[in-house]
Write a protein that holds these residues in place. Structure first.
Motif, PDB file in Angstrom:
ATOM      1  N   ARG A   1      -6.087 -11.044   8.933  1.00 52.95           N
ATOM      2  CA  ARG A   1      -6.413 -11.718   7.544  1.00 52.95           C
ATOM      3  C   ARG A   1      -6.343 -10.877   6.380  1.00 52.95           C
ATOM      4  O   ARG A   1      -5.814 -11.108   5.232  1.00 52.95           O
ATOM      5  N   ARG A   2      -6.809  -9.689   6.611  1.00 50.99           N
ATOM      6  CA  ARG A   2      -6.981  -8.691   5.481  1.00 50.99           C
ATOM      7  C   ARG A   2      -5.282  -8.170   5.007  1.00 50.99           C
ATOM      8  O   ARG A   2      -5.113  -8.010   4.217  1.00 50.99           O
ATOM      9  N   LYS A   3      -4.523  -8.051   6.185  1.00 53.99           N
ATOM     10  CA  LYS A   3      -3.104  -7.742   5.973  1.00 53.99           C
ATOM     11  C   LYS A   3      -2.558  -8.849   5.306  1.00 53.99           C
ATOM     12  O   LYS A   3      -1.671  -8.690   4.288  1.00 53.99           O
ATOM     13  N   GLN A   4      -2.665  -9.999   5.526  1.00 53.85           N
ATOM     14  CA  GLN A   4      -2.159 -11.194   5.051  1.00 53.85           C
ATOM     15  C   GLN A   4      -2.625 -11.341   3.396  1.00 53.85           C
ATOM     16  O   GLN A   4      -1.676 -11.678   2.385  1.00 53.85           O
ATOM     17  N   LEU A   5      -3.609 -11.051   3.228  1.00 57.59           N
ATOM     18  CA  LEU A   5      -4.369 -11.151   1.764  1.00 57.59           C
ATOM     19  C   LEU A   5      -3.660 -10.001   0.906  1.00 57.59           C
ATOM     20  O   LEU A   5      -3.221 -10.104  -0.147  1.00 57.59           O
ATOM     21  N   ALA A   6      -3.581  -8.533   1.635  1.00 51.70           N
ATOM     22  CA  ALA A   6      -2.999  -7.886   0.874  1.00 51.70           C
ATOM     23  C   ALA A   6      -1.486  -7.899   0.716  1.00 51.70           C
ATOM     24  O   ALA A   6      -0.907  -7.598  -0.645  1.00 51.70           O
ATOM     25  N   SER A   7      -0.887  -8.593   1.591  1.00 50.15           N
ATOM     26  CA  SER A   7       0.634  -8.847   1.440  1.00 50.15           C
ATOM     27  C   SER A   7       0.760  -9.997   0.165  1.00 50.15           C
ATOM     28  O   SER A   7       1.648  -9.772  -0.471  1.00 50.15           O
ATOM     29  N   GLU A   8       0.028 -10.813   0.020  1.00 53.40           N
ATOM     30  CA  GLU A   8       0.039 -12.102  -0.769  1.00 53.40           C
ATOM     31  C   GLU A   8      -0.410 -11.327  -2.227  1.00 53.40           C
ATOM     32  O   GLU A   8       0.185 -11.764  -2.953  1.00 53.40           O
ATOM     33  N   ALA A   9      -1.296 -10.558  -2.400  1.00 58.05           N
ATOM     34  CA  ALA A   9      -1.709  -9.809  -3.473  1.00 58.05           C
ATOM     35  C   ALA A   9      -0.458  -8.898  -3.959  1.00 58.05           C
ATOM     36  O   ALA A   9      -0.417  -8.785  -5.158  1.00 58.05           O
ATOM     37  N   ALA A  10       0.086  -8.180  -3.129  1.00 58.93           N
ATOM     38  CA  ALA A  10       1.364  -7.410  -3.421  1.00 58.93           C
ATOM     39  C   ALA A  10       2.476  -8.249  -3.988  1.00 58.93           C
ATOM     40  O   ALA A  10       3.458  -7.769  -4.933  1.00 58.93           O
ATOM     41  N   LYS A  11       2.636  -9.616  -3.827  1.00 59.55           N
ATOM     42  CA  LYS A  11       3.769 -10.397  -4.085  1.00 59.55           C
ATOM     43  C   LYS A  11       3.585 -10.661  -5.698  1.00 59.55           C
ATOM     44  O   LYS A  11       2.953 -10.647  -6.343  1.00 59.55           O
TER      45      LYS A  11
END
Length: 72
Positions: free
Chosen positions: A62-72
């Protein structure tokens, strides 16, 4: 009448003796029930560990997913 008794032993050696004195003789059925209860606790402990590992993995993803969404 006064009776004194002194026993020099480890606590693990005394526990069965004290239990027998307080609760009467321990039957084979009692031993079987205790072993079954111990096995049940071990299974529950293992299941709790598996659940904890699953939750930790889910949190990491979940943290990885949130981090990748924030980087977009």
């Amino acid at each position: 009448m006064k009776i004194s008794l002194e026993i020099d032993a480890e606590s693990s050696e005394l526990e069965p003796l004290i239990r027998m004195l307080l609760h009467g003789p321990i039957s084979d059925t009692d031993v079987a029930r205790a072993k079954q209860r111990e096995q049940t606790y071990k299974i529950a402990e293992c299941n709790a560990r598996v659940s904890q590992i699953f939750l930790e993995g889910h949190d990491r993803n979940r943290r990885k997913q949130l981090a990748s969404e924030a980087a977009k």
